[in-house]
Write a protein that holds these residues in place. Sequence first.
Motif, PDB file in Angstrom:
ATOM      1  N   GLU A   1      28.056   5.939  -3.805  1.00 52.03           N
ATOM      2  CA  GLU A   1      28.041   6.901  -4.909  1.00 52.03           C
ATOM      3  C   GLU A   1      28.260   6.175  -6.240  1.00 52.03           C
ATOM      4  O   GLU A   1      27.578   6.448  -7.223  1.00 52.03           O
ATOM      5  CB  GLU A   1      29.122   7.954  -4.674  1.00 52.03           C
ATOM      6  CG  GLU A   1      28.977   9.158  -5.591  1.00 52.03           C
ATOM      7  CD  GLU A   1      30.148  10.100  -5.480  1.00 52.03           C
ATOM      8  OE1 GLU A   1      30.821  10.096  -4.429  1.00 52.03           O
ATOM      9  OE2 GLU A   1      30.390  10.832  -6.456  1.00 52.03           O
ATOM     10  N   GLU A   2      29.224   5.239  -6.207  1.00 52.45           N
ATOM     11  CA  GLU A   2      29.507   4.477  -7.428  1.00 52.45           C
ATOM     12  C   GLU A   2      28.294   3.647  -7.844  1.00 52.45           C
ATOM     13  O   GLU A   2      27.955   3.580  -9.022  1.00 52.45           O
ATOM     14  CB  GLU A   2      30.717   3.572  -7.177  1.00 52.45           C
ATOM     15  CG  GLU A   2      31.323   3.051  -8.471  1.00 52.45           C
ATOM     16  CD  GLU A   2      32.587   2.260  -8.238  1.00 52.45           C
ATOM     17  OE1 GLU A   2      33.352   2.650  -7.343  1.00 52.45           O
ATOM     18  OE2 GLU A   2      32.782   1.274  -8.944  1.00 52.45           O
TER      19      GLU A   2
ATOM     20  N   LEU B   1      25.630   5.848  -9.263  1.00 55.75           N
ATOM     21  CA  LEU B   1      25.957   6.376 -10.596  1.00 55.75           C
ATOM     22  C   LEU B   1      26.211   5.256 -11.614  1.00 55.75           C
ATOM     23  O   LEU B   1      26.767   5.488 -12.669  1.00 55.75           O
ATOM     24  CB  LEU B   1      27.163   7.305 -10.512  1.00 55.75           C
ATOM     25  CG  LEU B   1      26.913   8.626  -9.788  1.00 55.75           C
ATOM     26  CD1 LEU B   1      28.175   9.423  -9.662  1.00 55.75           C
ATOM     27  CD2 LEU B   1      25.846   9.447 -10.503  1.00 55.75           C
ATOM     28  N   THR B   2      25.817   4.047 -11.253  1.00 52.06           N
ATOM     29  CA  THR B   2      25.879   2.953 -12.224  1.00 52.06           C
ATOM     30  C   THR B   2      24.503   2.819 -12.862  1.00 52.06           C
ATOM     31  O   THR B   2      23.511   2.601 -12.179  1.00 52.06           O
ATOM     32  CB  THR B   2      26.274   1.628 -11.537  1.00 52.06           C
ATOM     33  OG1 THR B   2      27.576   1.791 -10.986  1.00 52.06           O
ATOM     34  CG2 THR B   2      26.294   0.466 -12.510  1.00 52.06           C
ATOM     35  N   ILE B   3      24.473   3.030 -14.165  1.00 56.61           N
ATOM     36  CA  ILE B   3      23.184   3.058 -14.866  1.00 56.61           C
ATOM     37  C   ILE B   3      22.914   1.690 -15.494  1.00 56.61           C
ATOM     38  O   ILE B   3      23.760   1.151 -16.165  1.00 56.61           O
ATOM     39  CB  ILE B   3      23.193   4.136 -15.978  1.00 56.61           C
ATOM     40  CG1 ILE B   3      23.721   5.464 -15.421  1.00 56.61           C
ATOM     41  CG2 ILE B   3      21.805   4.302 -16.571  1.00 56.61           C
ATOM     42  CD1 ILE B   3      22.926   6.084 -14.332  1.00 56.61           C
TER      43      ILE B   3
ATOM     44  N   LEU C   1      23.658   9.577 -17.495  1.00 59.61           N
ATOM     45  CA  LEU C   1      24.419   8.862 -18.529  1.00 59.61           C
ATOM     46  C   LEU C   1      24.826   9.812 -19.669  1.00 59.61           C
ATOM     47  O   LEU C   1      25.972   9.811 -20.118  1.00 59.61           O
ATOM     48  CB  LEU C   1      23.551   7.723 -19.073  1.00 59.61           C
ATOM     49  CG  LEU C   1      24.197   6.763 -20.051  1.00 59.61           C
ATOM     50  CD1 LEU C   1      25.344   6.020 -19.393  1.00 59.61           C
ATOM     51  CD2 LEU C   1      23.182   5.762 -20.575  1.00 59.61           C
TER      52      LEU C   1
ATOM     53  N   LYS D   1      28.234  11.795 -16.249  1.00 59.51           N
ATOM     54  CA  LYS D   1      28.481  11.717 -14.809  1.00 59.51           C
ATOM     55  C   LYS D   1      28.475  10.273 -14.302  1.00 59.51           C
ATOM     56  O   LYS D   1      28.893  10.019 -13.172  1.00 59.51           O
ATOM     57  CB  LYS D   1      27.413  12.511 -14.052  1.00 59.51           C
ATOM     58  CG  LYS D   1      27.577  14.012 -14.181  1.00 59.51           C
ATOM     59  CD  LYS D   1      26.465  14.742 -13.450  1.00 59.51           C
ATOM     60  CE  LYS D   1      26.521  16.228 -13.723  1.00 59.51           C
ATOM     61  NZ  LYS D   1      25.289  16.907 -13.301  1.00 59.51           N
ATOM     62  N   ALA D   2      27.982   9.372 -15.151  1.00 61.86           N
ATOM     63  CA  ALA D   2      27.877   7.964 -14.720  1.00 61.86           C
ATOM     64  C   ALA D   2      29.262   7.356 -14.508  1.00 61.86           C
ATOM     65  O   ALA D   2      30.210   7.668 -15.236  1.00 61.86           O
ATOM     66  CB  ALA D   2      27.118   7.175 -15.770  1.00 61.86           C
ATOM     67  N   LYS D   3      29.381   6.528 -13.459  1.00 58.99           N
ATOM     68  CA  LYS D   3      30.663   5.876 -13.169  1.00 58.99           C
ATOM     69  C   LYS D   3      30.764   4.548 -13.912  1.00 58.99           C
ATOM     70  O   LYS D   3      31.860   4.074 -14.174  1.00 58.99           O
ATOM     71  CB  LYS D   3      30.772   5.601 -11.665  1.00 58.99           C
ATOM     72  CG  LYS D   3      30.726   6.851 -10.812  1.00 58.99           C
ATOM     73  CD  LYS D   3      32.060   7.175 -10.237  1.00 58.99           C
ATOM     74  CE  LYS D   3      31.960   8.413  -9.367  1.00 58.99           C
ATOM     75  NZ  LYS D   3      33.250   8.865  -8.916  1.00 58.99           N
TER      76      LYS D   3
END
Lengths: 157, 68
Positions: free
Chosen positions: A151-152, A155-157, B35, B39-41
Motif C-alpha cells: 500500500e505504501e 501510494l508513493t508518487i 497526490l 492520500k499519498a504516503k
Amino acid sequence: MFYLLGLGILCIAFLFIIGLYNLDFKYLFMISAPAEKITAAVIIIGILNCIISILFFFGVGYLREAVKAFMEKKIFQLKTVLYFKRSGIYLSSCATLGFISRSLAIIYLRVDNNGSGFGLGYSSLLIFMLICGLCFILISHVLKESVALKEENDLTI
Amino acid sequence: MSIYINLDKVLEDRDMKSHELAEKIGITRANLSILKTGKAKAVRFSTLEAICEVLDCQPGDILEYKAD
C-alpha cells in the motif's frame, strides 16, 4: 505446480480423514454398545470430536478460499490475510481440542495412544495440524505486513 | 497527516490543468489525483523535481506543514 500442490493437499486430507476414522471407529463401537456403557466421558468426547470435525472443515474451507485467492493473483489483499488467519485459528483450535479429546479418551476410556490401522497415528496428525495452523497464522502476519508495504509503495508518487 | 499539498493553488496560479501537469511530469492522472488529495504516503524526489521544474516553483510552494 498448483496441480501438484492440490494433489499434495488431497493426499494429506485423505490421510487425515483416515486418521479421524481410526479414532472414531472405536467410539462408534462404544456408542452402539449397550446403554450402560455410554458414560458421560463417551458423550463429552463424542461432542468434542464433532466440534473438532466442524473446526477442521471450516479450517480447510478457509484454506481453500486462500488458495483460490492466490491462484487469482489476489495475494496482497486483506481478504487473503483474513482467510489465512481464520484457517490457522480453526486448524490450531482443532488440534488443541483434539489433544484434549485424546487425553480424556486415554484417561477415562483407556484408549491406547498408539496409532494403528490405515493412517498416520492420531497424535502425529494433531501435531502436524497444529504446526500447519500456527504456520498459517504466521503467514497471515507476514502477508499483513506485505499488504501495508505494498500500500505504501502504491501510494508513493 | 500534517503535510498539506498546495498543488491546486500552484496549478491555478500557473493556469495549468491537472492532466497537462501529469503528462509533462510523466505520471498518471490517478497518481496525480492521489497526490493532490493528500492520500499519498510519500513523494519521490524525482517526482518533486519534475513538478518543480514544470511549474517553476520551489518544493515549499507545493508542500506545507500545519500542526494538527
